[in-house]
Design an enzyme around this catalytic site. Structure first.
Site, PDB file in Angstrom:
ATOM      1  N   THR A 224      37.098  31.647  35.325  1.00  0.00           N
ATOM      2  CA  THR A 224      36.213  31.580  36.474  1.00  0.00           C
ATOM      3  C   THR A 224      34.829  31.292  35.929  1.00  0.00           C
ATOM      4  O   THR A 224      34.576  31.499  34.748  1.00  0.00           O
ATOM      5  CB  THR A 224      36.169  32.959  37.187  1.00  0.00           C
ATOM      6  OG1 THR A 224      37.463  33.534  37.174  1.00  0.00           O
ATOM      7  CG2 THR A 224      35.654  32.845  38.598  1.00  0.00           C
TER       8      THR A 224
ATOM      9  N   ARG B 107      48.407  30.185  46.468  1.00  0.00           N
ATOM     10  CA  ARG B 107      47.830  31.456  46.027  1.00  0.00           C
ATOM     11  C   ARG B 107      46.299  31.400  46.060  1.00  0.00           C
ATOM     12  O   ARG B 107      45.682  30.451  45.596  1.00  0.00           O
ATOM     13  CB  ARG B 107      48.298  31.756  44.595  1.00  0.00           C
ATOM     14  CG  ARG B 107      47.717  33.048  43.995  1.00  0.00           C
ATOM     15  CD  ARG B 107      46.628  32.759  42.988  1.00  0.00           C
ATOM     16  NE  ARG B 107      46.187  33.973  42.284  1.00  0.00           N
ATOM     17  CZ  ARG B 107      45.121  34.013  41.482  1.00  0.00           C
ATOM     18  NH1 ARG B 107      44.407  32.936  41.265  1.00  0.00           N
ATOM     19  NH2 ARG B 107      44.781  35.141  40.895  1.00  0.00           N
TER      20      ARG B 107
ATOM     21  N   GLY C  34      43.020  33.700  44.894  1.00  0.00           N
ATOM     22  CA  GLY C  34      42.642  34.841  44.059  1.00  0.00           C
ATOM     23  C   GLY C  34      41.430  35.563  44.610  1.00  0.00           C
ATOM     24  O   GLY C  34      41.127  35.481  45.806  1.00  0.00           O
ATOM     25  N   ASP C  35      40.739  36.267  43.739  1.00  0.00           N
ATOM     26  CA  ASP C  35      39.633  37.109  44.194  1.00  0.00           C
ATOM     27  C   ASP C  35      38.317  36.349  44.375  1.00  0.00           C
ATOM     28  O   ASP C  35      37.401  36.858  45.028  1.00  0.00           O
ATOM     29  CB  ASP C  35      39.405  38.251  43.200  1.00  0.00           C
ATOM     30  CG  ASP C  35      39.002  37.728  41.825  1.00  0.00           C
ATOM     31  OD1 ASP C  35      39.637  36.757  41.345  1.00  0.00           O
ATOM     32  OD2 ASP C  35      38.055  38.267  41.230  1.00  0.00           O
TER      33      ASP C  35
ATOM     34  N   THR D 172      35.608  38.138  36.966  1.00  0.00           N
ATOM     35  CA  THR D 172      36.502  37.154  36.355  1.00  0.00           C
ATOM     36  C   THR D 172      37.647  37.888  35.678  1.00  0.00           C
ATOM     37  O   THR D 172      37.435  38.866  34.976  1.00  0.00           O
ATOM     38  CB  THR D 172      35.769  36.267  35.335  1.00  0.00           C
ATOM     39  OG1 THR D 172      36.749  35.454  34.667  1.00  0.00           O
ATOM     40  CG2 THR D 172      34.996  37.074  34.301  1.00  0.00           C
ATOM     41  N   GLY D 173      38.853  37.404  35.915  1.00  0.00           N
ATOM     42  CA  GLY D 173      40.006  38.060  35.300  1.00  0.00           C
ATOM     43  C   GLY D 173      41.223  37.887  36.170  1.00  0.00           C
ATOM     44  O   GLY D 173      41.333  36.915  36.923  1.00  0.00           O
TER      45      GLY D 173
ATOM     46  N   GLY E  39      42.854  38.104  39.068  1.00  0.00           N
ATOM     47  CA  GLY E  39      42.259  38.240  40.388  1.00  0.00           C
ATOM     48  C   GLY E  39      42.948  39.212  41.318  1.00  0.00           C
ATOM     49  O   GLY E  39      42.298  39.862  42.141  1.00  0.00           O
TER      50      GLY E  39
END
Lengths: 343, 343
Positions: free
Chosen positions: A210, A238, A240-241, A261-262, A264
């Site tokens: 990210t 999908r 994500g966050d 970041t990671g 999500g």
């Protein structure tokens, strides 16, 4: 570049809030509020020194410094945190090194589906887009959603129609192609074929990334922005966050701004970005305490790999991560740091 | 039905947590934890007695009671809050009275785009879907995303592919058609043509609606679920708060479960569902205090119309709303209430 950390002004670097140990609940790390503050990330994950060539390391650190230059110039000239965050993320999106904009990872069907969001801490206004495939800079579209529509989140082809109507730059999907990410998809598919037949990746190592930026301007406005290409080999639309306000992105002038970041899914379930803010506002934790608790305790205990960047209304900066590395950096008047690894 | 409120067990109704005045921070309204608790809503908005026929009022109250019957039976029989929430929302989705599943409002292009989410307070696991058009019961798909995929949120055609692979019931888009909602779209378009030419609705009156359910089972597990058709005449792949974990839906066994309904953009920006939980966890507010603060102060001050249903780990229930009405109800052993209007 042996340490992987450049101390532009080594003498000042020790005073950085993010490297200080947690203090008593409710205290603030820094009482002299800087004229501006800026913090960025380019993704967290399995980023190890032994897997990096000196050339790659230099390329990443140079890109992080250029991103800080871009944002710092705007803030030094009295520009808004909104403009600084947008410009920094546009640069990171345009740089193929990072998983956002050009350089985004590929979905299972060989497409690039991009997500982004931006939030203004002054009035909690926000804009987000999910699953866009032809928008050159998703962060610009997120800002347009915030400023030019009554909505917060637009998705898919509908979001692209809005982008075209608003005159946001669109590109052919091939614009996002990079050989490196394409090969990552092929490797992911090979691993998948050799595995149990599950339609989902067995592990997420190196599959996410990210970019993000949080800025505080001279007016005390905090803005947070995040942009991503999501996970390599992702399926099923999908999301994500990154475009989830409160999950991967949040800003509130009363507390802080956060970009995550990671992995999500964990950031959504743990409402990470809003949780940092809530811990400060309701429990009186400092930024460092709140950010560390979320990343090193809550996320880590749950198995959620990643990190976040954050800054508070007093210009304190935090950049905790529980993964091997996180491309990151910050700048304040007379201070700058860019870094990759844990040590 | 003059009051719009049915007191099934009038003598007990006065002891309901949600109707008590706020108490000192940190206290819980009810120390005798019930064997189960269940709370539902069918949307908030401009719902006025003078616009309602006795037949419509009866239809709504009957549907709310049937929904409570369905959930209560599962919980009384020792079933899980997950099964109760799913079954209640499936019923509300199947009932054309409510803006979710069959009976969903139409988008600008005459489609029904459905969003839903579910969250399990035991482990903060969650599933969400956005913009699905052929899934009969989006809440079932949200549960499948949670249980059968490593993801939290799937969207659009990709989410539908996942639904088909998982054997979730799909239907022809015409299944969702109701004459009433179709006429609402035509009226919305007429108003739009007569207005300034803006591509966005000038006002949101009667344009939103949602269904939701939160349950506490004998094991202390809290589950929250929410499902919606979004806003009449919506464009551009707009996603509201319903599938945003922490925005329109949240559950945490340590605190509470929340399902929101109203002008979704405000619920996202104010991370409403997680905020109620955070105010309890970090500031020590009771459920009623936290829910009232968010709905009657934060949202109201911002101009965010709507309400929420919530229950805490001790079985206290809250159903605050700042709009004219909210279809709502709750059930605990020996207690039940269903209601529509403010008074």
């Amino acid at each position: 570049m042996k340490t992987g950390i450049i101390f532009i002004m080594a003498a000042l670097a020790l005073s950085v809030g993010c490297s200080q140990p947690p203090k008593t609940s409710g205290t603030m790390e820094q009482s002299d509020k800087p004229a501006y503050a800026l913090v960025i990330h380019g993704g967290a994950g399995t980023i190890r020194r032994e897997n990096m060539t000196p050339e790659m390391e230099t390329a990443y650190l140079t890109a992080l410094n250029t991103a800080l230059d871009i944002g710092e110039k705007i803030l030094q000239d009295g520009g808004s945190s909104m403009d600084a965050v947008e410009a920094v993320i546009v640069f990171l999106e345009d740089t193929p090194l990072f998983n956002a904009g050009r350089g985004a990872v590929f979905t299972n069907t060989g497409k690039n589906e991009l997500d982004a969001s931006i939030m203004h801490g002054a009035d909690l206004d926000a804009g987000a887009v999910g699953g866009v495939t032809i928008v050159k800079n998703p962060i610009r579209l997120a800002r347009a959603v915030m400023e030019k529509s009554p909505h917060v989140m637009l998705s898919g082809p509908g979001a692209e129609t809005f982008a075209i109507e608003q005159g946001i730059d669109t590109v052919s999907p091939e614009y996002f192609f990079t050989q490196d990410r394409w090969e990552s998809l092929q490797r992911a598919k090979e691993r998948e074929n050799q595995s149990t037949g599950s339609l989902f990746p067995a592990d997420y190592t190196n599959k996410f990334g990210t970019v993000g930026c949080v800025a505080l301007d001279k007016n005390g406005d905090i803005v947070a922005g995040t942009s991503t290409g999501g996970m390599t080999n992702k399926r099923y639309g999908r999301i994500g966050d990154t475009p989830i306000i409160g999950g991967g992105n949040y800003a509130n002038n009363a507390t802080c701004g956060v970009s995550g970041t990671g992995h999500g899914e964990f950031f959504i379930r743990y409402t990470v970005a809003h949780d940092v803010s809530a811990l400060m506002e309701y429990k009186g934790l400092s930024l460092a305490e709140a950010a560390d608790l979320v990343v090193h305790k809550k996320l880590k205990d749950a198995g959620g790999e990643g990190g976040l960047i954050a800054l508070d209304k007093n210009g304190n900066v935090a950049m905790p991560f529980n993964s091997d590395g996180m491309y990151r950096g910050y700048a304040k008047p007379g201070q700058r740091e860019v870094a990759i690894y844990k040590d």
